[in-house]
Motif scaffolding. Sequence first.
Motif, PDB file in Angstrom:
ATOM      1  N   SER A   1       0.830  -1.199   0.000  1.00  0.00           N
ATOM      2  CA  SER A   1       0.000   0.000   0.000  1.00  0.00           C
ATOM      3  C   SER A   1       0.866   1.250   0.000  1.00  0.00           C
ATOM      4  CB  SER A   1      -0.910   0.001   1.235  1.00  0.00           C
ATOM      5  OG  SER A   1      -1.739   1.146   1.246  1.00  0.00           O
ATOM      6  N   GLY A   2       0.484   2.231  -0.795  1.00  0.00           N
ATOM      7  CA  GLY A   2       1.208   3.482  -0.882  1.00  0.00           C
ATOM      8  C   GLY A   2       2.288   3.494  -1.935  1.00  0.00           C
ATOM      9  N   LYS A   3       2.624   2.320  -2.466  1.00  0.00           N
ATOM     10  CA  LYS A   3       3.645   2.229  -3.500  1.00  0.00           C
ATOM     11  C   LYS A   3       3.054   2.616  -4.847  1.00  0.00           C
ATOM     12  CE  LYS A   3       6.846  -1.248  -5.391  1.00  0.00           C
ATOM     13  NZ  LYS A   3       7.265  -2.673  -5.258  1.00  0.00           N
ATOM     14  N   GLN A   4       3.853   3.271  -5.684  1.00  0.00           N
ATOM     15  CA  GLN A   4       3.378   3.647  -7.004  1.00  0.00           C
ATOM     16  C   GLN A   4       3.797   2.600  -8.030  1.00  0.00           C
ATOM     17  OE1 GLN A   4       4.887   7.202  -9.267  1.00  0.00           O
ATOM     18  NE2 GLN A   4       2.781   7.892  -8.981  1.00  0.00           N
ATOM     19  N   TYR A   5       2.876   2.281  -8.919  1.00  0.00           N
ATOM     20  CA  TYR A   5       3.117   1.268  -9.941  1.00  0.00           C
ATOM     21  C   TYR A   5       3.070   1.933 -11.308  1.00  0.00           C
ATOM     22  CZ  TYR A   5       2.558  -2.183  -6.284  1.00  0.00           C
ATOM     23  OH  TYR A   5       2.734  -2.918  -5.148  1.00  0.00           O
ATOM     24  N   VAL A   6       4.234   2.087 -11.924  1.00  0.00           N
ATOM     25  CA  VAL A   6       4.336   2.714 -13.236  1.00  0.00           C
ATOM     26  C   VAL A   6       4.423   1.617 -14.285  1.00  0.00           C
ATOM     27  CG1 VAL A   6       5.678   4.268 -14.699  1.00  0.00           C
ATOM     28  CG2 VAL A   6       5.466   4.724 -12.236  1.00  0.00           C
ATOM     29  N   MET A   7       3.509   1.657 -15.253  1.00  0.00           N
ATOM     30  CA  MET A   7       3.403   0.590 -16.236  1.00  0.00           C
ATOM     31  C   MET A   7       4.670   0.396 -17.055  1.00  0.00           C
ATOM     32  SD  MET A   7       2.818  -0.235 -19.689  1.00  0.00           S
ATOM     33  CE  MET A   7       2.150   1.212 -20.486  1.00  0.00           C
ATOM     34  N   ASP A   8       5.420   1.457 -17.295  1.00  0.00           N
ATOM     35  CA  ASP A   8       6.574   1.392 -18.182  1.00  0.00           C
ATOM     36  C   ASP A   8       7.571   0.329 -17.746  1.00  0.00           C
ATOM     37  OD1 ASP A   8       8.155   2.562 -20.434  1.00  0.00           O
ATOM     38  OD2 ASP A   8       9.557   2.985 -18.812  1.00  0.00           O
ATOM     39  N   ARG A   9       7.779   0.166 -16.449  1.00  0.00           N
ATOM     40  CA  ARG A   9       8.724  -0.850 -15.950  1.00  0.00           C
ATOM     41  C   ARG A   9       8.273  -2.246 -16.365  1.00  0.00           C
ATOM     42  NH1 ARG A   9       9.400  -0.625  -9.742  1.00  0.00           N
ATOM     43  NH2 ARG A   9      10.647  -2.465 -10.243  1.00  0.00           N
ATOM     44  N   PHE A  10       6.998  -2.516 -16.201  1.00  0.00           N
ATOM     45  CA  PHE A  10       6.468  -3.825 -16.553  1.00  0.00           C
ATOM     46  C   PHE A  10       6.552  -4.057 -18.062  1.00  0.00           C
ATOM     47  CE2 PHE A  10       2.808  -6.476 -17.807  1.00  0.00           C
ATOM     48  CZ  PHE A  10       3.098  -7.620 -17.091  1.00  0.00           C
ATOM     49  N   TYR A  11       6.213  -3.047 -18.834  1.00  0.00           N
ATOM     50  CA  TYR A  11       6.238  -3.162 -20.299  1.00  0.00           C
ATOM     51  C   TYR A  11       7.644  -3.467 -20.794  1.00  0.00           C
ATOM     52  CZ  TYR A  11       5.897  -1.628 -25.197  1.00  0.00           C
ATOM     53  OH  TYR A  11       5.957  -1.544 -26.561  1.00  0.00           O
ATOM     54  N   ARG A  12       8.633  -2.792 -20.263  1.00  0.00           N
ATOM     55  CA  ARG A  12      10.018  -3.042 -20.672  1.00  0.00           C
ATOM     56  C   ARG A  12      10.436  -4.481 -20.336  1.00  0.00           C
ATOM     57  NH1 ARG A  12      13.814   1.877 -20.773  1.00  0.00           N
ATOM     58  NH2 ARG A  12      12.420   3.611 -21.240  1.00  0.00           N
ATOM     59  N   ARG A  13      10.047  -4.932 -19.148  1.00  0.00           N
ATOM     60  CA  ARG A  13      10.390  -6.305 -18.756  1.00  0.00           C
ATOM     61  C   ARG A  13       9.744  -7.313 -19.703  1.00  0.00           C
ATOM     62  NH1 ARG A  13      11.982  -9.459 -14.245  1.00  0.00           N
ATOM     63  NH2 ARG A  13      12.414  -7.579 -13.029  1.00  0.00           N
ATOM     64  N   MET A  14       8.480  -7.059 -20.077  1.00  0.00           N
ATOM     65  CA  MET A  14       7.797  -8.008 -20.952  1.00  0.00           C
ATOM     66  C   MET A  14       8.370  -7.970 -22.364  1.00  0.00           C
ATOM     67  SD  MET A  14       5.918  -9.728 -19.081  1.00  0.00           S
ATOM     68  CE  MET A  14       5.340 -10.701 -20.471  1.00  0.00           C
ATOM     69  N   ARG A  15       8.788  -6.822 -22.823  1.00  0.00           N
ATOM     70  CA  ARG A  15       9.443  -6.749 -24.125  1.00  0.00           C
ATOM     71  C   ARG A  15      10.739  -7.575 -24.102  1.00  0.00           C
ATOM     72  NH1 ARG A  15       8.681  -1.963 -27.174  1.00  0.00           N
ATOM     73  NH2 ARG A  15      10.518  -2.602 -28.381  1.00  0.00           N
TER      74      ARG A  15
ATOM     75  N   ALA B   1      -8.733   8.255  -8.707  1.00  0.00           N
ATOM     76  CA  ALA B   1      -9.378   7.948  -7.428  1.00  0.00           C
ATOM     77  C   ALA B   1      -8.454   7.180  -6.500  1.00  0.00           C
ATOM     78  CB  ALA B   1     -10.659   7.148  -7.663  1.00  0.00           C
ATOM     79  N   ASP B   2      -7.458   6.486  -7.085  1.00  0.00           N
ATOM     80  CA  ASP B   2      -6.510   5.740  -6.254  1.00  0.00           C
ATOM     81  C   ASP B   2      -5.357   6.606  -5.772  1.00  0.00           C
ATOM     82  OD1 ASP B   2      -4.982   6.082  -8.521  1.00  0.00           O
ATOM     83  OD2 ASP B   2      -4.735   3.946  -8.960  1.00  0.00           O
ATOM     84  N   GLY B   3      -5.399   7.902  -6.067  1.00  0.00           N
ATOM     85  CA  GLY B   3      -4.404   8.824  -5.546  1.00  0.00           C
ATOM     86  C   GLY B   3      -3.030   8.689  -6.162  1.00  0.00           C
ATOM     87  N   GLY B   4      -2.935   8.101  -7.336  1.00  0.00           N
ATOM     88  CA  GLY B   4      -1.646   8.019  -7.995  1.00  0.00           C
ATOM     89  C   GLY B   4      -1.002   6.651  -7.949  1.00  0.00           C
ATOM     90  N   LEU B   5      -1.774   5.617  -7.633  1.00  0.00           N
ATOM     91  CA  LEU B   5      -1.230   4.265  -7.631  1.00  0.00           C
ATOM     92  C   LEU B   5      -0.749   3.872  -9.025  1.00  0.00           C
ATOM     93  CD1 LEU B   5      -0.967   1.657  -5.790  1.00  0.00           C
ATOM     94  CD2 LEU B   5      -3.083   0.908  -6.866  1.00  0.00           C
ATOM     95  N   THR B   6      -1.499   4.288 -10.060  1.00  0.00           N
ATOM     96  CA  THR B   6      -1.190   3.865 -11.431  1.00  0.00           C
ATOM     97  C   THR B   6      -0.848   5.024 -12.364  1.00  0.00           C
ATOM     98  OG1 THR B   6      -3.540   3.975 -12.008  1.00  0.00           O
ATOM     99  CG2 THR B   6      -2.687   1.861 -11.266  1.00  0.00           C
ATOM    100  N   ALA B   7      -1.036   6.253 -11.941  1.00  0.00           N
ATOM    101  CA  ALA B   7      -0.772   7.402 -12.814  1.00  0.00           C
ATOM    102  C   ALA B   7      -0.060   8.475 -12.013  1.00  0.00           C
ATOM    103  CB  ALA B   7      -2.079   7.955 -13.391  1.00  0.00           C
TER     104      ALA B   7
END
Length: 571
Positions: free
Chosen positions: A161-175, A471-477
Amino acid sequence: MATFQQLIKPAQPTAKDIKSRRWIYIPYDRYTDRTGPLTEQAPEATGIVIVESTAKGLRRPYHKKKLVVLISNMRHFALEQAAKGVKVLYHFSLTSHGQALLELQQARKLPPLTVMTPAERELRLDLAQAESQGLQLTYAEDTTWASTPKDFLDTYGPYKSGKQYVMDRFYRRMRQKTEVLMANAKPIGGQFSFDAANRNPYKNQVPIPTPPTYPPDAITQEVIDMVEATYGHHFGSIENFDLPCTQADCDAMWRFALEQLLPTFGPYEDAMRDDHLQLFHSKTSVLLNLGRILAMDLIRDVEKASNEGRIPLGSAEGFIRQLLGWREFMRHLHEQTDGYRLLRGHIPDEARQVNQEVSPDQTAEAKQAYAPPKKQADPYAGATPSALGAALPLPAVYWGVKSGLHCMDTVVEQVVQEGWSHHITRLMVLSNLANLCGFSPRELTDWFWFAYVDAYDWVVETNVLGMATYADGGLTATKPYVSGAAYINRMSNYCGHCQYDPKKSLGEGSCPFTSLYWTFLERNEAVLGNNFRMQMPYNTLHKKSPQELVQLRTRAAEAVAHLQSFKRPKY
């Protein structure tokens, strides 16, 4: 229904079939024999169970075309499997899927059923309840996805909880893992994302191909008639249904998108038009989310076309990022947070602390908005984060009542007619207005859930409660996706056909989006003011005179009152 029942009848199993075959339950969103348990034995050794549940259809006022495309694909899939030699127990039930399976297993003496782990949390809960009452299931990995939970955990570690999840890290790993658009461990073209180059408005630079249609056959027409009779009070129009419902048509739709649309997709993927609603978008999300076509198949097709020079790299990467990056990222986040129910509060600790320190006059509201979620008796009840305290009821414009805002009225009318609009209209028109006005993120999420043909809990809850409304306060954005009229005017032709002037923020004929934008910033400065990505708009806001700020608030209040003055339909 007579036609379908007559055609499926020969596939009904005998007692010997039930004893001698492996029996597999097919969830309502996994119609595939290209991966998973159906590939593990010959058709002659396979039996499948499919439940058509009226209770599920009535859970929400699902768009009538969503029900048609789902149920017709369900029936066609059953017939396709029967034609291959698979025995089919197709069960019509007034109860839930889990309860129907329990009753069917007991009545027909079915062995334990194998099922690919359902994508929807709702169905997983339903099956778990039935298991507690005696249903025997064996779960198999859902291999329709392009990634695994381990891929997500290897990228971010366990959810915190409280950690930010930026999609770019996951996308790079999957590439890197899949080696898609990679050469010598580096991205082809020298960068992982070409998003910055894919933001052009469409002004007839290139012709738009006319998409093929898929007129209803006798089975689909029976479904249309049934949906109109059983779910006629639901949202949306059922007229002119033309979505693919056979495997052959689903494959044909993808081939058209691959060959005709994707070569020009990239530069205009963020564009919006009222005369070309689809533009170069493939509209394949509904088929992906039903399992009719598989993400990695599409990704490999696009990669191959790019390598052969048939699709520009920017267009190929933009499409692949949506599937290999965003789609997979969001479904993992939904699972890891239990649909946001595990958020300790509605926003991360840092934002909560800023709100309490900077805006003591909002403490009472903050205590309610940021308190840890209460344990809910109903396990199906949706999470209700609202980091910005948005709570106004969603207005009638989302149900098709004309508001006078041409962008909104155009997009909502498309949703009413098709159950679909592309991702930028979802984000920068429908969600943008809700954000600016302070409409309830939960109500908006539920609206997307029933209004779109491609919507399921793992799609809408993280996308709408996260990226679309903050609404999640920046969890994903890293910031809210909001804009005034300038962005809509730049990226669309909507404003040229509207009664409101996008270049006027005040006075007669001024576009409400602009005044709503500035008052949104002002209203939420306690939470957003220290966000580094918001400094430029806040600097501009701080330069406005007290008199102009009062005028902007007045204009914004008028706009919200106008939207709320219309009566909302009930379902």
